[in-house]
Design a protein around this motif. Structure first.
Motif, PDB file in Angstrom:
ATOM      1  N   ASN A 203       0.853  -1.187   0.000  1.00 48.61           N
ATOM      2  CA  ASN A 203       0.000   0.000   0.000  1.00 48.61           C
ATOM      3  C   ASN A 203       0.889   1.237   0.000  1.00 48.61           C
ATOM      4  N   PHE A 204       1.404   1.589  -1.169  1.00 51.90           N
ATOM      5  CA  PHE A 204       2.406   2.649  -1.254  1.00 51.90           C
ATOM      6  C   PHE A 204       1.847   4.030  -0.923  1.00 51.90           C
ATOM      7  N   PHE A 205       0.546   4.231  -1.014  1.00 45.91           N
ATOM      8  CA  PHE A 205      -0.063   5.483  -0.587  1.00 45.91           C
ATOM      9  C   PHE A 205      -0.312   5.508   0.923  1.00 45.91           C
ATOM     10  N   ALA A 206      -0.317   4.336   1.545  1.00 44.24           N
ATOM     11  CA  ALA A 206      -0.690   4.208   2.959  1.00 44.24           C
ATOM     12  C   ALA A 206      -2.111   4.729   3.194  1.00 44.24           C
ATOM     13  N   PHE A 207      -2.982   4.491   2.208  1.00 40.50           N
ATOM     14  CA  PHE A 207      -4.395   4.832   2.346  1.00 40.50           C
ATOM     15  C   PHE A 207      -5.097   3.789   3.205  1.00 40.50           C
ATOM     16  N   ASN A 208      -6.107   4.215   3.944  1.00 35.82           N
ATOM     17  CA  ASN A 208      -6.916   3.257   4.688  1.00 35.82           C
ATOM     18  C   ASN A 208      -7.801   2.436   3.764  1.00 35.82           C
ATOM     19  N   ASP A 209      -8.143   2.993   2.608  1.00 41.39           N
ATOM     20  CA  ASP A 209      -9.035   2.291   1.673  1.00 41.39           C
ATOM     21  C   ASP A 209      -8.306   1.848   0.403  1.00 41.39           C
ATOM     22  N   PHE A 210      -6.990   1.587   0.518  1.00 42.32           N
ATOM     23  CA  PHE A 210      -6.210   1.226  -0.667  1.00 42.32           C
ATOM     24  C   PHE A 210      -6.659  -0.101  -1.267  1.00 42.32           C
ATOM     25  N   ASN A 211      -6.775  -0.115  -2.588  1.00 37.12           N
ATOM     26  CA  ASN A 211      -7.072  -1.329  -3.346  1.00 37.12           C
ATOM     27  C   ASN A 211      -6.308  -1.246  -4.648  1.00 37.12           C
ATOM     28  N   GLY A 212      -5.205  -1.980  -4.737  1.00 38.11           N
ATOM     29  CA  GLY A 212      -4.330  -1.898  -5.893  1.00 38.11           C
ATOM     30  C   GLY A 212      -4.997  -2.269  -7.194  1.00 38.11           C
ATOM     31  N   GLU A 213      -5.799  -3.316  -7.190  1.00 37.69           N
ATOM     32  CA  GLU A 213      -6.471  -3.751  -8.413  1.00 37.69           C
ATOM     33  C   GLU A 213      -7.469  -2.705  -8.893  1.00 37.69           C
ATOM     34  N   GLU A 214      -8.184  -2.129  -7.948  1.00 42.70           N
ATOM     35  CA  GLU A 214      -9.159  -1.087  -8.300  1.00 42.70           C
ATOM     36  C   GLU A 214      -8.461   0.148  -8.864  1.00 42.70           C
ATOM     37  N   LEU A 215      -7.365   0.546  -8.235  1.00 37.67           N
ATOM     38  CA  LEU A 215      -6.603   1.687  -8.720  1.00 37.67           C
ATOM     39  C   LEU A 215      -6.067   1.426 -10.114  1.00 37.67           C
ATOM     40  N   ASN A 216      -5.506   0.259 -10.324  1.00 40.63           N
ATOM     41  CA  ASN A 216      -4.954  -0.081 -11.630  1.00 40.63           C
ATOM     42  C   ASN A 216      -6.035  -0.054 -12.711  1.00 40.63           C
ATOM     43  N   ALA A 221      -8.465   2.388 -17.524  1.00 43.22           N
ATOM     44  CA  ALA A 221      -9.639   2.878 -18.241  1.00 43.22           C
ATOM     45  C   ALA A 221      -9.415   4.281 -18.799  1.00 43.22           C
ATOM     46  N   ARG A 222      -8.490   5.019 -18.222  1.00 46.79           N
ATOM     47  CA  ARG A 222      -8.229   6.404 -18.625  1.00 46.79           C
ATOM     48  C   ARG A 222      -6.918   6.556 -19.384  1.00 46.79           C
ATOM     49  N   HIS A 223      -6.282   5.457 -19.723  1.00 38.84           N
ATOM     50  CA  HIS A 223      -4.970   5.485 -20.399  1.00 38.84           C
ATOM     51  C   HIS A 223      -3.945   6.234 -19.553  1.00 38.84           C
ATOM     52  N   GLN A 224      -4.067   6.093 -18.246  1.00 37.90           N
ATOM     53  CA  GLN A 224      -3.119   6.718 -17.328  1.00 37.90           C
ATOM     54  C   GLN A 224      -2.171   5.663 -16.754  1.00 37.90           C
ATOM     55  N   TYR A 225      -0.922   6.064 -16.577  1.00 37.90           N
ATOM     56  CA  TYR A 225       0.111   5.158 -16.075  1.00 37.90           C
ATOM     57  C   TYR A 225       0.806   5.855 -14.911  1.00 37.90           C
ATOM     58  N   LEU A 226       0.995   5.121 -13.829  1.00 37.66           N
ATOM     59  CA  LEU A 226       1.558   5.721 -12.622  1.00 37.66           C
ATOM     60  C   LEU A 226       2.914   5.119 -12.294  1.00 37.66           C
ATOM     61  N   SER A 243       6.086  -4.918  -9.781  1.00 37.70           N
ATOM     62  CA  SER A 243       4.659  -4.678  -9.929  1.00 37.70           C
ATOM     63  C   SER A 243       4.024  -5.708 -10.843  1.00 37.70           C
ATOM     64  N   HIS A 244       2.870  -6.213 -10.428  1.00 34.83           N
ATOM     65  CA  HIS A 244       2.070  -7.103 -11.270  1.00 34.83           C
ATOM     66  C   HIS A 244       0.924  -6.339 -11.916  1.00 34.83           C
ATOM     67  N   TYR A 245       0.938  -5.020 -11.761  1.00 33.63           N
ATOM     68  CA  TYR A 245      -0.100  -4.177 -12.353  1.00 33.63           C
ATOM     69  C   TYR A 245       0.318  -3.739 -13.755  1.00 33.63           C
ATOM     70  N   SER A 246      -0.649  -3.590 -14.620  1.00 34.35           N
ATOM     71  CA  SER A 246      -0.340  -3.160 -15.986  1.00 34.35           C
ATOM     72  C   SER A 246      -0.041  -1.675 -16.060  1.00 34.35           C
ATOM     73  N   ASN A 247      -0.632  -0.879 -15.186  1.00 38.35           N
ATOM     74  CA  ASN A 247      -0.529   0.578 -15.278  1.00 38.35           C
ATOM     75  C   ASN A 247       0.142   1.226 -14.070  1.00 38.35           C
ATOM     76  N   ILE A 248       0.803   0.421 -13.252  1.00 34.83           N
ATOM     77  CA  ILE A 248       1.572   0.927 -12.120  1.00 34.83           C
ATOM     78  C   ILE A 248       2.959   0.291 -12.163  1.00 34.83           C
ATOM     79  N   ALA A 249       3.985   1.114 -12.139  1.00 34.66           N
ATOM     80  CA  ALA A 249       5.355   0.601 -12.177  1.00 34.66           C
ATOM     81  C   ALA A 249       6.176   1.267 -11.093  1.00 34.66           C
ATOM     82  N   PHE A 250       7.105   0.514 -10.506  1.00 33.68           N
ATOM     83  CA  PHE A 250       7.972   1.048  -9.457  1.00 33.68           C
ATOM     84  C   PHE A 250       9.331   1.390 -10.049  1.00 33.68           C
TER      85      PHE A 250
END
Length: 370
Positions: A203-216, A221-226, A243-250
Motif C-alpha cells: 500500500n504505497f499510498f498508505a491509504f486506509n481504503d487502498f485497493n491496488g487492483e481497483e486503482l490499476n 480505463a483512462r490510459h493513465q500510467y503511474l 509490480s504485477h499491475y499493468s498501469n503501475i510501475a515502481f
C-alpha cells in the motif's frame, strides 16, 4: 585521510562534487554531466555516496586538490583556499534545523557553525528560498547567489522520449498515454509503525481504503500510467517490488544508475505529479502540469516535524486528496483554470531566476567568486 589530504596541493582547474542526492533531482549529478560536456578545461570528479566513511585515499586526494568543492547536503571543504558551492537538494517545505519539532539544539548549533565556516556560495532561486533556508539553518544573507538550480535544466530536456519511458517501465505502447509519477517524502520519521506496515504490504499510498487492483483498473480505463518512486528506505522494505499491475510501475535507483539518468531527466515526459510534503512540487511548477497532493498524514507531519508555510491547502496549487476514493473521483479532471493560475503564481514567488541555463549561471558564479 581527511587530515592527510589537507597537505595535497590545490589545482585551480579541479572541481570535486560531493553528491549525497543520488539520482533523484541531484544538482550535483546534473552539474557534473554539464561540466563534462561544456567545460573540458576543468578536471571534474564525482564522489558518491557522500558522506561516506569508506572513501579511498584517491578520493580524498581529489577532495584535497580541488579548488572548487560542490555539495548537495552539508557544506564541506578541507582548506581555506577552497571554494564551497552549496547547491542543497530542494526548496524546503518541511521544517528542518532550528525550525523543526524533532531536532536537537546541540545538533542545530553544530550545523549552523558548519554553514558559517564552510559555505562560500549558497545557490538560490528566490527571496523566499533564502528566507526559508536561513530560518532553518541561520545562513548569512551575503552567502546567497541567485543562480537557480542545475536540476531545473534537466526538466525540459528529457533524455528519452515519452514513448521510450512507457516502453521501459510499462512494456507497452499507447498513443493516448498520460504518465503520472508519485513521489512521497520520507515517511519513516513519522515513527508510526502502522504507516510502515501499510507500505511494506504494498500500500504505497498508505491509504486506509487502498485497493491496488481497483486503482490499476481506474488508471487503465483512462490510459493513465503511474510511476511510483518511493524514498530509498521505503523501497528497500517494499515486499511487492516487482509490480504485477499493468498501469503501475515502481522506479528504483538501479534503473537510474544503470542508464546514467537523473530522475529530473525523465520528469519532462510525465503529465502529472503526485506528492505529499516533498519539495519536488516547487520544481515541477516549471513544467506547468497538474499536481495532486496526498494529505492523509498531514496532521501527523505538522505535529512531528512541522511545515514552514501554511495553511497547507493555500500553499499547494493542486487538488488535495485524503483517500483512494477521493483520488479516483478526481482522475478525470486533474486541472482547471483556477489551479493553472495558482501554479503560475507560486512559480513566480519561488523562482526569480529566469531562463533555462542554470548550470551555466552556477558555473559563472562559482568561477567568478575568486
Amino acid at each position: 585521510m581527511k587530515f592527510l589530504c589537507q597537505f595535497t596541493a590545490v589545482e585551480d582547474n579541479r572541481i570535486v562534487i560531493l553528491n549525497g542526492a543520488g539520482r533523484s533531482g541531484s544538482n550535483g549529478y546534473v552539474f557534473y554531466k554539464y561540466l563534462q560536456v561544456n567545460h573540458p578545461e576543468f578536471n571534474v570528479s564525482l564522489i558518491e555516496p557522500w558522506p561516506s566513511s569508506h572513501l579511498k585515499w584517491e578520493s580524498w586526494q581529489k577532495i584535497g586538490s580541488a579548488r572548487y568543492v560542490i555539495t548537495t547536503h552539508q557544506p564541506f571543504k578541507v582548506k581555506k583556499g577552497q571554494i564551497n558551492l552549496q547547491f542543497w537538494h530542494g526548496v524546503p517545505l518541511k521544517r528542518m534545523g532550528i525550525m523543526a519539532n524533532n531536532t536537537r539544539y546541540r545538533d542545530n548549533k553544530r550545523n549552523e557553525k558548519l554553514w558559517h565556516k564552510n559555505a562560500d556560495i549558497v545557490a538560490s532561486n528566490s527571496d523566499l528560498y533564502e528566507s526559508l533556508m536561513s530560518a532553518c539553518i541561520a545562513i548569512e544573507g551575503k552567502k546567497y547567489r541567485k543562480m537557480g538550480f542545475p536540476r531545473l535544466d534537466a526538466l525540459n530536456n528529457p533524455v528519452i522520449s515519452k514513448e521510450e519511458l512507457l516502453k521501459d517501465l510499462f512494456d507497452t505502447e499507447d498513443s493516448q498515454a498520460q504518465i503520472g509519477i508519485y513521489m512521497p517524502t520520507f515517511r519513516y520519521e513519522l515513527e508510526d509503525k502502522s504507516v510502515m506496515e501499510k507500505i511494506k504490504s504494498g500500500n504505497f499510498f498508505a491509504f486506509n481504503d487502498f485497493n491496488g487492483e481497483e486503482l490499476n483498473a481506474a488508471l487503465k480505463a483512462r490510459h493513465q500510467y503511474l510511476i511510483v518512486k518511493l524514498h530509498p528506505y521505503e523501497m528497500r522494505m517494499f515486499e511487492n517490488f516487482d509490480s504485477h499491475y499493468s498501469n503501475i510501475a515502481f522506479l528504483n535507483n538501479d534503473y537510474l544508475f544503470d542508464h546514467n539518468y537523473d530522475l529530473y531527466e525523465l520528469l519532462g515526459d510525465t503529465d502529472f505529479l503526485m506528492t505529499d510534503f516533498s519539495s519536488i512540487y516547487f520544481d515541477y511548477l516549471h513544467l506547468n502540469k497538474p499536481i495532486i497532493f496526498i494529505t492523509n498524514y498531514l496532521k501527523q507531519y505538522e505535529k512531528v516535524r512541522g511545515l514552514l508555510m501554511g495553511p497547507y491547502e493555500e500553499i499547494t496549487p493542486g487538488i488535495c486528496i485524503n483517500s483512494q476514493e477521493e483520488l479516483l473521483g478526481n482522475l478525470d479532471e486533474l486541472d482547471n483554470r483556477q489551479i493553472h493560475n495558482r501554479r503560475l503564481y507560486w512559480l513566480d514567488l519561488t523562482n526569480q531566476v529566469k531562463g533555462n541555463n542554470y548550470c551555466e549561471q552556477a558555473f559563472n558564479a562559482m568561477t567568478q567568486n575568486n
